[in-house]
Design a protein around this motif. Structure first.
Motif, PDB file in Angstrom:
ATOM      1  N   ARG A   1     -23.926   7.752 -15.466  1.00 11.85           N
ATOM      2  CA  ARG A   1     -25.194   7.276 -15.918  1.00 11.85           C
ATOM      3  C   ARG A   1     -26.205   8.502 -15.518  1.00 11.85           C
ATOM      4  O   ARG A   1     -27.533   8.409 -15.959  1.00 11.85           O
ATOM      5  CB  ARG A   1     -25.819   5.947 -15.289  1.00 11.85           C
ATOM      6  CG  ARG A   1     -24.756   4.930 -15.425  1.00 11.85           C
ATOM      7  CD  ARG A   1     -25.575   3.635 -14.830  1.00 11.85           C
ATOM      8  NE  ARG A   1     -26.893   3.187 -15.430  1.00 11.85           N
ATOM      9  CZ  ARG A   1     -27.862   3.051 -14.740  1.00 11.85           C
ATOM     10  NH1 ARG A   1     -27.806   3.381 -13.332  1.00 11.85           N
ATOM     11  NH2 ARG A   1     -29.020   2.550 -15.345  1.00 11.85           N
TER      12      ARG A   1
ATOM     13  N   SER B   1     -15.763   4.291  -9.881  1.00  9.09           N
ATOM     14  CA  SER B   1     -15.573   5.145 -11.227  1.00  9.09           C
ATOM     15  C   SER B   1     -14.205   5.656 -11.292  1.00  9.09           C
ATOM     16  O   SER B   1     -13.646   6.241 -10.326  1.00  9.09           O
ATOM     17  CB  SER B   1     -16.672   6.052 -11.234  1.00  9.09           C
ATOM     18  OG  SER B   1     -16.598   6.996 -10.191  1.00  9.09           O
TER      19      SER B   1
ATOM     20  N   THR C   1     -20.711  12.731  -6.010  1.00 11.17           N
ATOM     21  CA  THR C   1     -21.223  11.755  -7.147  1.00 11.17           C
ATOM     22  C   THR C   1     -20.328  11.457  -8.332  1.00 11.17           C
ATOM     23  O   THR C   1     -19.558  12.577  -8.457  1.00 11.17           O
ATOM     24  CB  THR C   1     -22.566  12.336  -7.194  1.00 11.17           C
ATOM     25  OG1 THR C   1     -22.361  13.554  -8.292  1.00 11.17           O
ATOM     26  CG2 THR C   1     -23.658  12.628  -6.240  1.00 11.17           C
TER      27      THR C   1
ATOM     28  N   SER D   1     -28.853   7.029 -12.521  1.00  9.70           N
ATOM     29  CA  SER D   1     -27.775   6.332 -11.584  1.00  9.70           C
ATOM     30  C   SER D   1     -28.460   6.164 -10.379  1.00  9.70           C
ATOM     31  O   SER D   1     -28.954   7.095  -9.755  1.00  9.70           O
ATOM     32  CB  SER D   1     -26.538   7.234 -11.606  1.00  9.70           C
ATOM     33  OG  SER D   1     -25.852   6.968 -10.414  1.00  9.70           O
TER      34      SER D   1
ATOM     35  N   SER E   1     -26.760   5.055  -7.687  1.00  7.85           N
ATOM     36  CA  SER E   1     -26.003   5.644  -6.707  1.00  7.85           C
ATOM     37  C   SER E   1     -26.103   7.006  -6.373  1.00  7.85           C
ATOM     38  O   SER E   1     -26.387   7.523  -5.234  1.00  7.85           O
ATOM     39  CB  SER E   1     -24.397   5.220  -6.859  1.00  7.85           C
ATOM     40  OG  SER E   1     -23.957   5.905  -8.023  1.00  7.85           O
ATOM     41  N   THR E   2     -26.229   7.831  -7.539  1.00 18.04           N
ATOM     42  CA  THR E   2     -26.483   9.317  -7.417  1.00 18.04           C
ATOM     43  C   THR E   2     -27.874   9.575  -6.849  1.00 18.04           C
ATOM     44  O   THR E   2     -27.944  10.595  -5.819  1.00 18.04           O
ATOM     45  CB  THR E   2     -26.332   9.777  -8.720  1.00 18.04           C
ATOM     46  OG1 THR E   2     -25.064   9.678  -9.420  1.00 18.04           O
ATOM     47  CG2 THR E   2     -26.459  11.366  -8.807  1.00 18.04           C
TER      48      THR E   2
ATOM     49  N   SER F   1     -21.193   8.801 -10.744  1.00 17.85           N
ATOM     50  CA  SER F   1     -21.790   7.955 -11.796  1.00 17.85           C
ATOM     51  C   SER F   1     -21.887   8.549 -13.024  1.00 17.85           C
ATOM     52  O   SER F   1     -22.175   9.714 -13.414  1.00 17.85           O
ATOM     53  CB  SER F   1     -22.755   7.145 -11.268  1.00 17.85           C
ATOM     54  OG  SER F   1     -23.511   6.571 -12.352  1.00 17.85           O
TER      55      SER F   1
ATOM     56  N   THR G   1     -20.783   6.094  -5.821  1.00 20.75           N
ATOM     57  CA  THR G   1     -20.254   5.391  -7.166  1.00 20.75           C
ATOM     58  C   THR G   1     -20.844   4.227  -7.634  1.00 20.75           C
ATOM     59  O   THR G   1     -21.427   3.454  -6.727  1.00 20.75           O
ATOM     60  CB  THR G   1     -18.657   5.011  -7.049  1.00 20.75           C
ATOM     61  OG1 THR G   1     -18.409   4.551  -7.952  1.00 20.75           O
ATOM     62  CG2 THR G   1     -18.421   4.065  -5.769  1.00 20.75           C
ATOM     63  N   GLY G   2     -20.872   4.038  -8.912  1.00 17.59           N
ATOM     64  CA  GLY G   2     -21.459   2.870  -9.489  1.00 17.59           C
ATOM     65  C   GLY G   2     -20.003   1.718  -9.381  1.00 17.59           C
ATOM     66  O   GLY G   2     -18.869   2.091  -9.230  1.00 17.59           O
TER      67      GLY G   2
END
Length: 211
Positions: free
Chosen positions: A11, A101, A7, A15, A17-18, A9, A93-94
């Motif tokens: 955020r 990232s 992971t 997040s 994505s996470t 991100s 990822t974002g």
């Protein structure tokens, strides 16, 4: 089956994505008690960006490395060991400035090593990381899988390219798109991604049962 979850991100708990990637990995493991999970959180434990000590250290014999070279190359060795040990890799990822990232890029830099994950021969480069199934979980504020904005998606082409170069060609993408377009769009994007995750997990169980 060994599952590696990466992971990246910045955020945290916010997040998408996470969240989806973590749920994905946990469902994989829960579906079969023999499955194991290794988590590489690149935000909680960021990898160092490659530097002069890394660039020289990877080509220096182990016994001749300086303490700093040994340290940074050792980090790379650990993440490479995690990758080689995994059967399934989930990368989260974002979509940041049209790409991945920077923390995930550092991970890519550490796993991309001549003589370790790829090699050059008479017929050109050859990827040495084979037999992996890779899933990319990508969250984006807009829609980049189709329409006029496709040209701005440098994340998926890049990851497919570098993973393929290393020998990982079996790559699927789970997109969480349009999360910047309001609450309804977020809910729809998460529901679509979750449905795909559930379908993949169910299909993997069918394959395992058949085997």
């Amino acid at each position: 089956m060994s599952v590696l979850l990466v992971t990246s991100s910045p955020r945290g708990a916010a997040s998408h994505s996470t969240r989806i990637a973590t749920e994905f990995a946990e469902k994989f493991v829960a579906a079969d008690p023999s499955n194991t999970l290794v988590v590489r959180d690149l935000v909680a434990n960021p990898l160092p960006h490659i530097d002069a000590d890394y660039a020289s250290g990877i080509y220096t014999p182990v016994e001749a490395r300086t303490p700093r070279q040994a340290e940074v190359v050792g980090v790379s060795d650990v993440v490479l060991d995690e990758l080689f040990a995994a059967d399934t890799v989930i990368l989260a990822t974002g979509f940041i400035n049209f790409s991945i990232s920077s923390t995930l890029k550092s991970w890519v830099d550490h796993i991309s090593r001549s003589g370790k994950s790829f090699a050059y021969g008479e017929n050109g480069p050859k990827g040495l990381v084979s037999g992996k199934k890779v899933y990319i979980v990508l969250a984006s504020g807009g829609i980049y899988s189709e329409g006029a904005a496709v040209q701005f998606d440098h994340a998926i082409p890049y990851l497919r390219g570098v993973l393929g170069f290393l020998g990982m060609t079996d790559v699927d993408v789970i997109r969480i798109e349009g999360v910047g377009m309001g609450p309804d769009a977020v809910a729809a994007a998460l529901a679509k991604a979750t449905a795909k995750v559930d379908a993949v997990v169910a299909a993997s169980q069918g394959v395992a049962a058949a085997a």
